[in-house]
Design an enzyme around this catalytic site. Structure first.
Site, PDB file in Angstrom:
ATOM      1  N   HIS A 102       6.427  -4.225   1.942  1.00  0.00           N
ATOM      2  CA  HIS A 102       7.248  -3.285   1.098  1.00  0.00           C
ATOM      3  C   HIS A 102       7.887  -4.584   0.134  1.00  0.00           C
ATOM      4  CE1 HIS A 102       7.587  -0.971   4.624  1.00  0.00           C
ATOM      5  NE2 HIS A 102       7.852   0.237   3.580  1.00  0.00           N
ATOM      6  N   ASP A 105      10.751  -6.151   1.562  1.00  0.00           N
ATOM      7  CA  ASP A 105      10.757  -6.932   2.864  1.00  0.00           C
ATOM      8  C   ASP A 105      10.574  -8.667   2.385  1.00  0.00           C
ATOM      9  OD1 ASP A 105      10.310  -4.611   3.972  1.00  0.00           O
ATOM     10  OD2 ASP A 105       8.163  -4.686   4.292  1.00  0.00           O
TER      11      ASP A 105
HETATM   12  C1  XUL Z   1       7.927   4.623   7.969  1.00  0.00           C
HETATM   13  C2  XUL Z   1       6.846   3.860   7.779  1.00  0.00           C
HETATM   14  C3  XUL Z   1       6.814   2.915   6.659  1.00  0.00           C
HETATM   15  C4  XUL Z   1       5.483   2.808   5.835  1.00  0.00           C
HETATM   16  C5  XUL Z   1       5.517   1.954   4.619  1.00  0.00           C
HETATM   17  O1  XUL Z   1       7.766   5.604   9.210  1.00  0.00           O
HETATM   18  O2  XUL Z   1       5.691   4.118   8.544  1.00  0.00           O
HETATM   19  O3  XUL Z   1       6.998   1.688   7.047  1.00  0.00           O
HETATM   20  O4  XUL Z   1       4.248   2.569   6.618  1.00  0.00           O
HETATM   21  O5  XUL Z   1       6.300   2.384   3.737  1.00  0.00           O
END
Ligand code: XUL
Ligand code: CO
Length: 442
Positions: A102, A105
């Site tokens: 993300h 992150d």
């Molecule tokens: C949340 C989840 C996230 C997604 C990306 O449950 O799985 O980490 O993979 O936003």
């Protein structure tokens, strides 16, 4: 070359099932060539930055337990870069060719959007250098539209247009960065896109807004020439009570309703499937049946707990079933197996991060080999085909082809067919056959 963060841990080697070395692969041999492709190319394993390098072990009852020495430093941006150096050392040692992140992150948020964008650009430039130096690639990028309090009522589905505009701006930048880093996919997980109560929610309007948001993303991808695959990651609940992207079937309906189905595939997460009351394999089959199987968030939940525990999956039976469906569908294309899984709160050693990924990778690699054996043998496929053989000819074929009618079928039953003879589904026989492959050397 920076000092190693894991000086006592070598690059993980394949040693086969004869080994007792806990820091070795038993099944995942990245260099092994199967059908003209290496295991590394078949599996396309990816490390989830948010868990592996931002996870602290915090839970609703207590703070983080996992302390990493590289997290200390004078400012957040230099710590972010140092952390990234460590992450790339880990990706190399664990033999994973991909990673995922993300935006938030990899780079800390600034005081304004402009500042956040600048920081993200700087850290992404660092990532680009590390990718070039190591050959490690970006499987997908995404934007975190759920942590910052501004998104407490949602991102794309927020009732405040101001927040939706901010979310759009953030996703735009995350797409720019994903493109810049050669990301092969871009993921939309609907963080807080859902609701807790209809007393304060206009469901139809929120769904319309989500569709508009995704259309804008499609338009922007075209505008900047981003060729990566868009993926929706379904999840039925958590954080909100009712997440709009409940499961693959719901999302297929949503995407088709709004004319988005050509632009999206699915990133299926095991723990999200089970939270929706499905098996992992069910979600894969639903996506594959619609030609929309994209990628996998490789983890598992705890059925006794009932929330998204994001554990490493070592259940070879579950993974073998999933793998047969994935292989039958022709594989994941630009997708891969991304370990969206975190260490338990009590697993605080750095070795635990290695054990966790080794176990996950080995379980998937073994499942891949078992699934290939099952498909090559063809016994299940033949048995299943036999079960439906009555649709291959005669009136069965006419039903499939749409060339018969209620009236014709009624006449047929009344004049000729009469009462059907019961045919056993033989579930226990099928279960035993599976065990022959899993445990009995078939
Ligand atoms: C949340 C989840 C996230 C997604 C990306 O449950 O799985 O980490 O993979 O936003
Ligand atoms: Co996920």
């Amino acid at each position: 070359m920076a000092k190693s963060a894991f000086p006592t841990i070598p690059a993980i080697a394949y040693e086969g099932t004869g080994t007792t070395n806990p820091l070795a692969f038993r099944h995942y041999n990245p260099e092994e060539v199967i059908d003209g492709r290496t295991m590394a190319e078949h599996m396309r394993f990816s490390i989830a930055y948010w868990h592996a390098f931002r996870g602290t072990g915090a839970d609703p009852f207590g703070p983080g337990t996992i302390v990493r020495p590289w997290e200390k430093g004078k400012d957040a941006v230099s710590v972010a870069k140092k952390r990234m150096d460590v992450a790339f050392e880990f990706f190399q040692k664990i033999r994973a060719p991909f990673y995922c992140f993300h935006d938030r992150d990899i780079a800390p948020e600034g005081a304004t959007l402009a500042e956040s964008n600048k920081i993200l650009e700087a850290v992404a430039a660092h990532a680009k250098q590390l990718q070039k130096a190591t050959g490690i690639k970006l499987l997908w990028g995404t934007a975190n539209l759920f942590s910052n309090p501004r998104y407490m009522c949602g991102g794309a589905t927020n009732p405040d247009a101001h927040v939706v505009a901010y979310a759009a701006a953030q996703v735009k930048k995350a797409m720019d960065v994903t493109k810049e880093l050669g990301g092969e996919n871009y993921v939309f997980w609907g963080g807080r896109e859902g609701y807790e109560t209809l007393l304060n929610t206009d469901l139809k309007r929120e769904q319309d807004h989500l569709a508009r948001f995704l259309h804008m993303a499609v338009d922007y991808a075209k505008e900047i020439g981003f060729k990566g695959q868009f993926l929706i990651e379904p999840k039925p609940k958590e954080p909100t009570t009712h997440q709009y992207d409940f499961d693959c079937a719901t999302c297929i309906g949503f995407l088709r309703t709004y004319g988005l189905e050509k632009h999206f595939k699915f990133n299926i997460e095991t723990n999200h499937a089970t939270l929706a009351g499905h098996t992992f394999q069910h979600e894969i089959e639903v996506a594959a049946a619609a030609g929309m199987l994209g990628s996998i968030d490789a983890n598992t939940g705890d059925l006794l707990i009932g929330w998204d525990t994001d554990q490493f999956n070592t259940d070879v039976k579950e993974l073998t079933l999933a793998m047969t469906s994935i292989l039958k569908a022709g594989g994941l294309g630009t997708g891969g197996f991304n370990f969206d899984a975190k260490l338990r709160r009590t697993s605080t050693d750095i070795e635990d991060l290695f054990h966790a990924h080794i176990g996950g990778m080995d379980a998937y690699a073994l499942a891949f080999k078992l699934a290939r054996r099952i498909l090559a043998d063809g016994a299940f496929e033949k048995l299943v085909a036999d079960r439906y053989a009555s649709f291959d000819t005669g009136y069965g074929r006419e039903i499939e082809q749409g060339t018969t009618s209620f009236k014709k079928l009624e006449k047929l039953v009344l004049t000729k067919l009469g009462e059907p003879t019961p045919k056993s589904g033989r579930i226990e026989f099928f279960q035993n056959l599976l065990n022959d492959y899993l445990h009995n050397g078939r």
